[in-house]
Structure formats: C-alpha cells, structure tokens
Write an enzyme that holds these catalytic residues in place. Structure first.
Site, PDB file in Angstrom:
ATOM      1  N   ALA A   2      23.204 -66.936  -8.361  1.00 29.42           N
ATOM      2  CA  ALA A   2      22.715 -67.667  -7.185  1.00 29.42           C
ATOM      3  C   ALA A   2      21.573 -66.917  -6.529  1.00 29.42           C
ATOM      4  CB  ALA A   2      23.860 -67.843  -6.200  1.00 29.42           C
ATOM      5  N   GLU A  28      39.809 -67.742   0.447  1.00 22.43           N
ATOM      6  CA  GLU A  28      40.212 -66.701  -0.529  1.00 22.43           C
ATOM      7  C   GLU A  28      40.186 -65.316   0.143  1.00 22.43           C
ATOM      8  OE1 GLU A  28      38.081 -66.940  -4.406  1.00 22.43           O
ATOM      9  OE2 GLU A  28      37.476 -64.872  -3.997  1.00 22.43           O
ATOM     10  N   TYR A  29      39.137 -65.042   0.898  1.00 22.48           N
ATOM     11  CA  TYR A  29      39.047 -63.763   1.625  1.00 22.48           C
ATOM     12  C   TYR A  29      40.243 -63.626   2.587  1.00 22.48           C
ATOM     13  CZ  TYR A  29      34.104 -62.364   0.647  1.00 22.48           C
ATOM     14  OH  TYR A  29      32.921 -61.946   0.093  1.00 22.48           O
ATOM     15  N   GLY A  49      21.603 -69.921 -18.896  1.00 21.97           N
ATOM     16  CA  GLY A  49      22.349 -68.791 -18.339  1.00 21.97           C
ATOM     17  C   GLY A  49      23.640 -68.616 -19.099  1.00 21.97           C
ATOM     18  N   LEU A  50      23.680 -67.582 -19.940  1.00 17.43           N
ATOM     19  CA  LEU A  50      24.881 -67.364 -20.756  1.00 17.43           C
ATOM     20  C   LEU A  50      25.452 -65.979 -20.492  1.00 17.43           C
ATOM     21  CD1 LEU A  50      23.310 -69.321 -23.601  1.00 17.43           C
ATOM     22  CD2 LEU A  50      25.562 -69.869 -22.694  1.00 17.43           C
ATOM     23  N   LYS A  68      30.298 -60.415  -2.180  1.00 22.69           N
ATOM     24  CA  LYS A  68      29.028 -60.963  -2.668  1.00 22.69           C
ATOM     25  C   LYS A  68      28.403 -61.942  -1.689  1.00 22.69           C
ATOM     26  CE  LYS A  68      30.303 -60.426  -7.511  1.00 22.69           C
ATOM     27  NZ  LYS A  68      31.751 -60.740  -7.453  1.00 22.69           N
ATOM     28  N   SER A  82      35.159 -72.536  -9.735  1.00 21.57           N
ATOM     29  CA  SER A  82      36.111 -71.475  -9.391  1.00 21.57           C
ATOM     30  C   SER A  82      37.088 -71.215 -10.522  1.00 21.57           C
ATOM     31  CB  SER A  82      36.882 -71.833  -8.117  1.00 21.57           C
ATOM     32  OG  SER A  82      37.793 -70.792  -7.815  1.00 21.57           O
ATOM     33  N   HIS A 121      36.114 -72.464   0.163  1.00 20.21           N
ATOM     34  CA  HIS A 121      37.166 -71.992  -0.755  1.00 20.21           C
ATOM     35  C   HIS A 121      37.180 -70.462  -0.767  1.00 20.21           C
ATOM     36  CE1 HIS A 121      38.257 -70.314  -4.695  1.00 20.21           C
ATOM     37  NE2 HIS A 121      39.136 -71.297  -4.821  1.00 20.21           N
ATOM     38  N   ASN A 122      35.990 -69.882  -0.926  1.00 22.10           N
ATOM     39  CA  ASN A 122      35.908 -68.426  -0.992  1.00 22.10           C
ATOM     40  C   ASN A 122      36.270 -67.776   0.341  1.00 22.10           C
ATOM     41  OD1 ASN A 122      35.010 -68.989  -3.550  1.00 22.10           O
ATOM     42  ND2 ASN A 122      33.439 -67.418  -3.533  1.00 22.10           N
ATOM     43  N   LYS A 152      32.897 -74.991  -1.967  1.00 19.73           N
ATOM     44  CA  LYS A 152      33.160 -73.746  -2.705  1.00 19.73           C
ATOM     45  C   LYS A 152      33.024 -72.532  -1.787  1.00 19.73           C
ATOM     46  CE  LYS A 152      34.156 -70.902  -5.977  1.00 19.73           C
ATOM     47  NZ  LYS A 152      33.395 -69.775  -6.166  1.00 19.73           N
TER      48      LYS A 152
END
Ligand code: 6PG
Length: 463
Positions: free
Chosen positions: A77, A191-192, A12-13, A261, A129, A187-188, A184
């Site tokens: 994901a 963040e929200y 995955g790039l 998301k 992150s 964390h998000n 994570k």
C-alpha cells in the site's frame, strides 16, 4: 480465448500476491502475472502452474488480458500502488477494472477512484484478511466500489475466499467507493483492540496471578472453546506456550516493543475525524506507543506491580466484554463513515464477511450478524437485546477485573476504555454540562439550555 490471453491479471507476487495467485491457480483461474522484483518473480514462477502467462511489464500484461480487463494489484500500500496504476493506466480502456488488494488507506482509494473514473476505469478497493495462510487457503475479502465492476470480478474472488460454516463465501461488496478498504481498516483497528485485551489478560495471569505459561495456554484454549473464542484466542494459546530451544518460554526472550504498520492508527484517526468514540481501538494503538518507548521505560521502571486477586471466570468475562465492546465501537465507526460518504454499508454483511478467513473470525460474528439483522437501521448496536444480555453477563467480571488490575498497578487500557465507553454510552446525562460551564466561563464559548432554545452565556461568578 487464445493461449496468451487470460481473464485476470495479477501484479505483485510477494508473500500475499503469490499465495493468492496459488489459490487462484487451485481454482483453475488462468492468470497473467507481473512482478517487477526478479527474486520474487523467480520464486513465484517456480511455484505457479505452467499455464501462467508471465508479462514483461504493465503494457504486456494489459495486452494479454481479455477485454474488458480485470487486474488485481497485490503491491505494498502507498506509493507503489500509485506507481503501478500510473504504469498501467495508459494501456487500459474504459470499462476495465483494477482491484487493489492491499491494506490501502480508504482516503487513497477514494482519491484513485475519482482520478481513474475520468477514463472510465473502475477501481475496486479490496480488503484482504487472513495473512499468508488466508491468502493461500481462503481469505476474507471486503470489497468496495462500483457494483457492476464488482459483479465482473466477484465470481472469481468468491471462489477463492474463505467460507462461513453455512457455506457462504466470506467475500462481498460492502458498499460503494472506498467502503471495502475502510471496513478492512476498522477490522484491523478491532484486531489491535482484541489483541491488546488478550495481552492485558496475559499480563494479569502471568504477573498478577503468577500462572506459568502452560496454565495460561490452557486457559486461552479453554476460552477458545467458549463463547469468547476465535482465531486470536486460539493463537494466543499457541504463542504463550511456545518454547525457545532451551525450553524456556520464547516470549521471555522477545523484546517488549510492538510494531505497527498503520491501520490501527488510520482507524483511530478516522474516529477522531468523524467525532466518533472508538477508545478501545485508539488505546490499543497508544499501548503500542508505550511499548515502543522501551528505552524510557527502562529508565523509569519502578517496582513491579503486585499480585492480584481475580476470579478466573471474571477474567474470561472481562475479555469477552472488552472484545464485544471493541467490535461495537468498530461498527459505530463504520456507520459514521458511511453516513458521511454514502457507501450504503450493511453491518450484517460486514459481520458475515468476518465470520471466516480473517484475523477477527470468531463465533461472536454470527451473534453480531443476528443481532444487527434485528435492529432498525440507524439504531445504536448497544440497543440490541441479545448483545445487552451478553454484556449483562460479562460486565460485572470486567468491572472487577479492571478494578483489581488498576488497584495492583497494572495498565489495562483495553479493558478500562471498553468499560468507560460502555458506561458513558448508557448514561442519559454525562458531565458535559460541567465542561460547557468551564468553556463558557473562560472563553465565552456559550452553552445550550435544556429549558430554552439558542446559545447562552453566563458570568459563572460562583453565586
Ligand atoms: C489481516 C491482518 C494483516 C496484517 C496487519 C498487521 O487482516 O490479515 O490485519 O492485514 O497482519 O496489517 O498490522 P500491524 O503490523 O499494524 O500489527
């Protein structure tokens, strides 16, 4: 090691994968890379060093990896992760390690870990992150999974991670199982909540206090130099001051409908599932839903809210208090998931990993790490003396700001939900006695008594 063998594979790039691969290349990590999409592969080939080995497919990638293999997945994901694992699995052996660096739901990680364990393959769920810039220059990395498998990939990932001011890499195994992806997700969620608190502060300044964008930008920049500063406050100052080509504030041209998301929703769902209150996170998700109901809002639009009287110091205090309370809700949520799933997450380690590289990076994380280190395991974070002192300083400003905002007709859910969570948590007795009375009257749901054991029922006849 032969020329065509490398210690780490990357699949995955896209934006995140390519930037992480470039970061790994900067640290002289030989890579075998595979990207299905021709355009993405071409771009990555042009940017990555000549020594990078390009695999044709999953089998080729597995063949070109030193054994036991380590493969980093940087794919979107969801179904794509299952598809890549399915392609890779027949070519892996017991002892190989897959690291999923996507924003994967911890529920999916736990499921995949269990499935792969049947073949002795380890899956490390890695929360990454810091966005594109973080991936390129140093992300925060939150890992979960088997300790020995982690030890094999840790030195490589620690080398490319962000470093805290004391030099420690912001990359750690935070627990077993899906701990990394869950941390994570939380964390998000935080963040929200912090972003929503900033948006409410912006709204009050712009519309309630009639401040222009330059003054608001200066205000955020000033906050950023104080104890409530951090990356999100820093970029708030930039975002609000940015001009369109005609010199007008760019924000005034932006449709007021926030995207999402899913990670904030997952954090909120986890809180609901676990029966833990994380209202600032959930309210931030709901605020995005209100923003998304733009067509309805156009029809329903009433008189614009009025001017407000708020002391600027109170507004800063309000943001600081709401931010701290949002973080604490997140830590309580992590502790609850940990208690259920047995990951053994140390909140000090989480706070330390968030000190640099991630979107939540802020001086507050040092203070949280120190406060949690002084608490006996299992103690509620609101009991930490240093955090209580911060709240004693900032809560009065939050109360006055929330009251003024509500009084003038502003929706300030991040501020009010943070305050209500605090005020509920510090009451020895909340009005749930009354709820129990109602439940028992209409549905004979029974209630517990303070003065006698067991479940009781009354007729609640009013006399
Ligand atoms: C990070 C970010 C990153 C991403 C969010 C955005 O830690 O680097 O959180 O993961 O920007 O997923 O989420 P929304 O699109 O849901 O706001």
């Amino acid at each position: 090691m032969t020329q065509n063998i490398a210690p780490l594979g990357i699949i995955g790039l896209g934006t995140m994968g390519r930037n992480l691969a470039l970061n790994l290349a900067d640290h002289a990590v030989p890579l075998v890379a595979w990207e299905r999409d021709g355009a993405l592969a071409a771009r990555a080939r042009a940017e990555l060093p000549d020594g990078t080995i390009w695999a044709d497919d999953a089998a080729d990638l597995a063949r070109r990896l030193a054994s036991p293999r380590a493969v980093l997945l940087m794919v979107t994901a969801g179904a794509a992760v299952d598809a890549v694992i399915a392609a890779l699995r027949p070519h892996l052996e017991a002892g190989d390690v897959i690291v999923d660096g996507g924003n994967t739901d911890a529920v999916d990680t736990a499921r995949r870990q269990e499935a792969l364990a049947a073949d002795g393959i380890h899956l490390i769920g890695l929360g990454v992150s810091g966005g594109e810039e973080g991936a390129r220059r140093g992300p925060a990395l939150m890992a979960g999974g088997d300790a020995a498998a982690w030890d094999r990939v840790a030195p490589t990932l620690q080398a490319v991670a962000a470093r805290a001011a004391d030099g420690t890499p912001c990359c750690d195994r935070l627990g077993g199982g899906a701990a990394g992806h869950f941390v994570k997700t939380v964390h998000n969620g935080i963040e929200y909540a912090v972003m929503q608190a900033l948006a409410e502060a912006y709204d009050l300044m712009r519309h309630g206090l009639s401040m222009d964008v330059d003054r608001i930008g200066e205000t955020f920049a000033t906050w950023n130099r104080g104890p409530g500063g951090g990356y999100l406050v820093e970029i708030a100052a930039d975002v609000v001051r940015t001009r369109d080509s005609n010199g007008a504030p760019l924000l005034d041209k932006v449709v007021d409908r926030a995207g999402q998301k899913g990670t904030g929703r997952w954090a909120s769902l986890a809180a609901l599932d676990l029966g833990v209150a994380a209202p600032s996170i959930a309210e931030a998700v709901f605020a995005r839903a209100v923003s998304a109901a733009r067509d309805e809002r156009q029809v329903l639009a009433a008189k614009a809210p009025e001017a407000v009287q708020i002391d600027p110091a109170d507004l800063e205090a309000a943001f600081r208090a709401a931010t701290l309370l949002s973080f604490l809700q997140g830590f309580v949520l992590i502790a609850a998931a940990d208690a259920r799933d047995g990951w053994k997450v140390d909140p000090v380690a989480v706070a330390k990993v968030w000190r640099a590289g991630c979107i939540l990076r802020a001086p507050l994380l040092d203070r949280l790490a120190e406060a949690f280190a002084g608490l006996a395991p299992g103690t509620h974070p609101l009991a930490a003396p240093s955090l209580r002192a911060e709240l004693a300083e900032t809560l009065p400003g939050l109360r006055r700001t929330a009251a003024a905002g509500i009084g003038a007709g502003y929706a300030v859910p991040a501020l009010t939900s943070s305050l209500s969570w605090h005020d509920g948590m510090v009451r020895a007795r909340v009005p749930a006695d009354f709820l129990q009375g109602l439940r028992d009257k209409f549905g004979a749901h029974t209630f517990e008594r303070l003065d006698a054991p067991g479940n009781h029922h009354a007729d609640w006849s009013g006399s």
